[in-house]
Write an enzyme that holds these catalytic residues in place. Sequence first.
Site, mmCIF file in Angstrom:
data_model
loop_
_atom_site.group_PDB
_atom_site.id
_atom_site.type_symbol
_atom_site.label_atom_id
_atom_site.label_comp_id
_atom_site.label_asym_id
_atom_site.label_seq_id
_atom_site.Cartn_x
_atom_site.Cartn_y
_atom_site.Cartn_z
ATOM 1 N N PRO A 179 7.042 4.847 7.113
ATOM 2 C CA PRO A 179 6.387 6.054 6.616
ATOM 3 C C PRO A 179 5.165 6.438 7.439
ATOM 4 O O PRO A 179 4.793 5.754 8.391
ATOM 5 C CB PRO A 179 5.985 5.648 5.198
ATOM 6 C CG PRO A 179 5.652 4.190 5.339
ATOM 7 C CD PRO A 179 6.616 3.646 6.375
ATOM 8 N N GLU A 219 8.132 11.717 10.668
ATOM 9 C CA GLU A 219 8.141 12.925 11.486
ATOM 10 C C GLU A 219 6.747 13.328 11.946
ATOM 11 O O GLU A 219 6.566 13.813 13.062
ATOM 12 C CB GLU A 219 8.773 14.066 10.680
ATOM 13 C CG GLU A 219 9.001 15.350 11.452
ATOM 14 C CD GLU A 219 9.751 16.382 10.635
ATOM 15 O OE1 GLU A 219 10.055 17.460 11.168
ATOM 16 O OE2 GLU A 219 10.039 16.109 9.439
ATOM 17 N N GLU A 249 11.024 -1.068 0.369
ATOM 18 C CA GLU A 249 9.700 -1.033 -0.248
ATOM 19 C C GLU A 249 9.457 0.422 -0.608
ATOM 20 O O GLU A 249 9.278 1.267 0.267
ATOM 21 C CB GLU A 249 8.633 -1.565 0.714
ATOM 22 C CG GLU A 249 7.386 -2.073 0.003
ATOM 23 C CD GLU A 249 6.295 -1.032 -0.161
ATOM 24 O OE1 GLU A 249 6.538 -0.040 -0.884
ATOM 25 O OE2 GLU A 249 5.239 -1.189 0.444
ATOM 26 N N PRO A 309 9.978 6.375 13.375
ATOM 27 C CA PRO A 309 8.714 6.685 12.710
ATOM 28 C C PRO A 309 8.848 7.913 11.829
ATOM 29 O O PRO A 309 9.832 8.655 11.912
ATOM 30 C CB PRO A 309 7.766 6.954 13.883
ATOM 31 C CG PRO A 309 8.669 7.509 14.947
ATOM 32 C CD PRO A 309 9.994 6.789 14.784
#
Length: 450
Positions: free
Chosen positions: A130, A158, A225, A156
């Site tokens: 995130p 955006e 997670e 990764p």
Amino acid sequence: MNTVLVDPRTGRVRGSSAVAGEPEVRSAVAAARAALPGWRGLTPRERSRRLERLAALVEEHADSYVAREAAGTGKPDSETAGEVEQVADLFRFFASAVRAQSAPAGGRLVDGHESWVRREPIGVVGVIVPWNYPLMMAAWRCAPALAAGNTVVAKPAETTPDTLELLAEHAAEALGPAVLTAVPGDRRTGRLLVGADVDMVAFTGSAAAGADVSARAAGRRVSLELGGNAPVLVLPDAPDDTWTQLARACTYNAGQSCAAPARVITLRENHEETVERLVAAMRERLAGRDFGPLNNPDQAARYDGIVKATGAGRNVAAGVAPRPGEENGFWRPARILADLPDDDPAVVEEVFGPLLTVQRAEDLDAAVALAGGVPQALAASVWTRDLATGLDLAGRLDAGEVWLNCHLVQTAELPHGGRGASGHGTDLSTLALHEYQRPKTVTVRLRDGG
């Protein structure tokens, strides 16, 4: 195709990033597949040495990592510098851990036979991280996966491709080509990676996206997670520094942490004091001076919607102090909400911002029930001078990580993971190696049956 990158401190365009499509994702996964035999075939000692070299490269280029992380997240250097240091430490930790890992008992467990257990890498791991901790969350996932002998293709978020792309460049130098590859892009890129020829997916993000990942993984191993909504039990005998500690933890990274304190729960006798002291402590924390902005326009709009929808009787915000030229950034003040219903949006949703709600319980049993009244079960904390009571409550709380008289204290040696809607799996500690390995039992007959 490119995506526009925005500086969250100013709200202005800062550049653009490529969006990987199906050909790029397929190529990256194929390269990782080709690199797998060589990487998994290394001895733990040799893999360890290469991971140590990667850690050294992170340290040697710390200024570049700090600058890239700040550009993507808006965090102050005081936060990013510490996180880059933690990333280097994490690669060093797993470089050592893989050489000292244990296995289930072996030996002559069956008469006439010798048995042992091998731990083998899963294969090619797709990692999706995130925007709240672009570099650190990548390290939490990639370091144990690589140490265990897997190759990794990582996507990764955006809005924050910067540091993971640099880490992949340094990984190519330290570990070898295609052992760790970055594929920047949007949600479609992530779905393409999940659907590609990977053997496992490690995902950190929202609960809705996690459910989608699980469905698309179609039986392959998934480590999830999926966020938190951490309860904080503050008892009448809480330590004197409780308020300042909670204000700092709540505003670290502008509250954009899955384990950040979110829902303060008091008893009736200390409710008013808790609200007053938390308001005073939060007023000392200024957005722009003490902590950074929210990450992107979507997150800012979501946060504003929750604040607008709250039924809180008390809604107290601190100040905002951006530097000249940063007035149009996604700054949001530290905020306390009190006198609100237990089903208030700010209580039941993960706010992901510099905000604390304060609820009241009649007794400790009711406080524990309130703490467990949301689907997420990632982290929690208890604040009391009575350690026996505190330890009892820590055991009763349903969370993967519980702190007593502190919050957000983490180290590579201690596991972190969620329950319920917060997902499953383990980050950090030697236990995280098992996320990226599978056991194989080997049994040998010792006597000739001739």
